[in-house]
Design a protein around this motif. Structure first.
Motif, PDB file in Angstrom:
ATOM      1  N   GLY A 255       4.088   0.493   0.318  1.00  0.00           N
ATOM      2  CA  GLY A 255       4.361   1.686   1.159  1.00  0.00           C
ATOM      3  C   GLY A 255       5.332   2.567   0.852  1.00  0.00           C
ATOM      4  O   GLY A 255       5.205   3.740   1.016  1.00  0.00           O
ATOM      5  N   ALA A 256       6.475   2.124   0.166  1.00  0.00           N
ATOM      6  CA  ALA A 256       7.460   3.157  -0.394  1.00  0.00           C
ATOM      7  C   ALA A 256       7.057   3.885  -1.477  1.00  0.00           C
ATOM      8  O   ALA A 256       7.330   5.225  -1.338  1.00  0.00           O
ATOM      9  CB  ALA A 256       8.792   2.312  -0.783  1.00  0.00           C
ATOM     10  N   GLN A 257       6.025   3.447  -2.225  1.00  0.00           N
ATOM     11  CA  GLN A 257       5.514   4.162  -3.399  1.00  0.00           C
ATOM     12  C   GLN A 257       4.342   5.169  -2.758  1.00  0.00           C
ATOM     13  O   GLN A 257       4.665   6.289  -3.497  1.00  0.00           O
ATOM     14  CB  GLN A 257       5.011   3.411  -4.409  1.00  0.00           C
TER      15      GLN A 257
ATOM     16  N   LYS B 199      -3.792   7.175   0.035  1.00  0.00           N
ATOM     17  CA  LYS B 199      -4.024   5.593   0.504  1.00  0.00           C
ATOM     18  C   LYS B 199      -3.424   4.734  -0.586  1.00  0.00           C
ATOM     19  O   LYS B 199      -3.246   5.071  -1.735  1.00  0.00           O
ATOM     20  CB  LYS B 199      -5.593   5.232   0.746  1.00  0.00           C
ATOM     21  N   ILE B 200      -3.320   3.396  -0.347  1.00  0.00           N
ATOM     22  CA  ILE B 200      -3.009   2.246  -1.215  1.00  0.00           C
ATOM     23  C   ILE B 200      -4.411   1.894  -1.448  1.00  0.00           C
ATOM     24  O   ILE B 200      -5.200   1.490  -0.518  1.00  0.00           O
ATOM     25  CB  ILE B 200      -2.154   1.291  -0.408  1.00  0.00           C
TER      26      ILE B 200
ATOM     27  N   GLN C  35       0.148  -4.578   9.687  1.00  0.00           N
ATOM     28  CA  GLN C  35       1.405  -4.847  10.415  1.00  0.00           C
ATOM     29  C   GLN C  35       2.340  -3.446  10.170  1.00  0.00           C
ATOM     30  O   GLN C  35       3.218  -3.109  11.036  1.00  0.00           O
ATOM     31  CB  GLN C  35       2.078  -5.983  10.092  1.00  0.00           C
ATOM     32  N   LEU C  36       2.272  -2.937   8.902  1.00  0.00           N
ATOM     33  CA  LEU C  36       3.192  -1.724   8.762  1.00  0.00           C
ATOM     34  C   LEU C  36       2.554  -0.553   9.017  1.00  0.00           C
ATOM     35  O   LEU C  36       3.332   0.472   8.720  1.00  0.00           O
ATOM     36  CB  LEU C  36       3.771  -1.807   7.046  1.00  0.00           C
ATOM     37  N   GLY C  37       1.333  -0.678   9.420  1.00  0.00           N
ATOM     38  CA  GLY C  37       0.551   0.742   9.619  1.00  0.00           C
ATOM     39  C   GLY C  37       0.294   1.569   8.543  1.00  0.00           C
ATOM     40  O   GLY C  37       0.187   2.712   8.431  1.00  0.00           O
TER      41      GLY C  37
ATOM     42  N   GLY D  60      -3.473   8.639  -4.341  1.00  0.00           N
ATOM     43  CA  GLY D  60      -2.854   7.430  -3.629  1.00  0.00           C
ATOM     44  C   GLY D  60      -2.197   6.629  -4.695  1.00  0.00           C
ATOM     45  O   GLY D  60      -1.723   6.932  -5.754  1.00  0.00           O
ATOM     46  N   VAL D  61      -1.854   5.150  -4.270  1.00  0.00           N
ATOM     47  CA  VAL D  61      -1.263   4.387  -4.909  1.00  0.00           C
ATOM     48  C   VAL D  61      -2.402   3.224  -5.393  1.00  0.00           C
ATOM     49  O   VAL D  61      -2.977   2.789  -4.487  1.00  0.00           O
ATOM     50  CB  VAL D  61       0.089   3.896  -4.203  1.00  0.00           C
TER      51      VAL D  61
END
Length: 320
Positions: free
Chosen positions: A305-307, A3-4, A23-25, A47-48
């Motif tokens: 999200g990219a990370q 997860k983030i 919004q980005l899911g 996670g990040v």
């Protein structure tokens, strides 16, 4: 599932980020570290991790949130987790002395500054400015804490003895040369992923309330430096801003492991840039962004999200 993880102590400053994560899911979890515990014998989750810990946490009753965050970041980093705005960023966030010394090592000019602890030493430090105007500020600050403009040592003495004086939470008062700008504004440069995103012109004619967050309410703590323009917005995104200082800022951020930040500077009458604040818990002004068609928090969410995708790919590769 990875997860983030968003480390913070202020829900009002975090909701704008979580809206974009939703919004980005993207999967995420909030770690509100006003208090808590860290079991150093356990491994952190995968996670990040993104720290949004603020130097002004004590103004919201979260006196030891940065210290707890420091413990959590040390734990995460010791286990090799991906951490953005980690331990070094936190050290700079809670100490302007650390900021200025680090900036100077990169050839970035900062205002002449003296750090002092104790009333007698604060007054003695003011003598250094030899009749020039100077400002005071808190070393561990945020939200313009302790920022006052003085034209004499006597005025400072009256302030220190008066009811309006607020002692810095770490005991360190900074006395700093006053940079007179030809126009009443400063510039704040925003960076996401360590790269320049956009710059904001901030009007200081009605005070030095520079926190751009919509929920940030701070009194006018800075002496006005000019007449205000009717109906002029306080925050304006500068179209096409570019300056050599941006390359210095990016190098500084990269070498200190800071991926997300707002850096503020002021120009004097000769056009010389003085950098005076590195904010690693940066916020964005929604009105200014809407007018310019940009979104800092959206960029942060996309970066995280990219990370996260990279971390998930590495974890999947490790089990093959």
């Amino acid at each position: 599932m990875a997860k983030i993880y968003v480390i913070h102590e202020n829900d009002e400053w975090t909701v704008h980020l979580t809206r974009h994560l939703d919004q980005l899911g993207l999967p995420y979890e909030l770690w509100h570290l006003d208090e808590g515990r860290v079991d150093l014998s356990e491994e952190p989750p995968q996670g990040v991790f993104y720290s949004r810990m603020s130097a002004s946490s004590h103004t919201r009753g979260h006196r030891f949130a940065p210290e707890l965050t420091g413990a959590v970041l040390a734990w995460l980093e010791a286990h090799g987790r991906v951490v953005f705005n980690g331990s070094r960023a936190l050290q700079l966030e809670v100490s302007k002395v650390n900021q200025y010394m680090a900036l100077r090592r990169y050839g970035i000019r900062t205002p002449e500054t003296v750090a002092a602890v104790g009333r007698a030493h604060v007054l003695a430090a003011a003598e250094r400015f030899c009749g020039r105007p100077f400002i005071t500020k808190h070393n561990r600050a945020g939200k313009g804490l302790g920022v006052q403009l003085f034209y004499s040592v006597e005025a400072l003495q009256e302030y220190l003895d008066g009811p309006g004086y607020e002692a810095p939470v770490d005991g360190i008062t900074l006395l700093q040369e006053y940079i007179q700008a030809p126009e009443p504004y400063i510039t704040r440069c925003e960076f996401v992923g360590g790269k320049f995103l956009y710059a904001v012109r901030v009007d200081t004619s009605q005070g030095f309330q520079l926190c751009p967050a919509d929920a940030c309410q701070v009194g006018d703590l800075f002496c006005p430096v000019g007449e205000s323009v009717p109906n002029k917005p306080k925050f304006q995104v500068i179209d096409g801003f570019d300056d050599p200082i941006l390359r210095q800022y990016e190098a500084f951020l990269a070498d200190h492991g800071i991926q997300i930040a707002g850096i503020e500077f002021i120009r004097d009458a000769d056009g010389v840039i003085y950098t005076y604040d590195v904010n690693t818990n940066t916020n964005y002004n929604s009105d200014a962004e809407a007018a310019a068609g940009v979104s800092g928090m959206r960029a942060v969410a996309e970066f995280l999200g990219a990370q996260l995708q990279r971390v998930e790919a590495e974890l999947a590769s490790a089990v093959r």
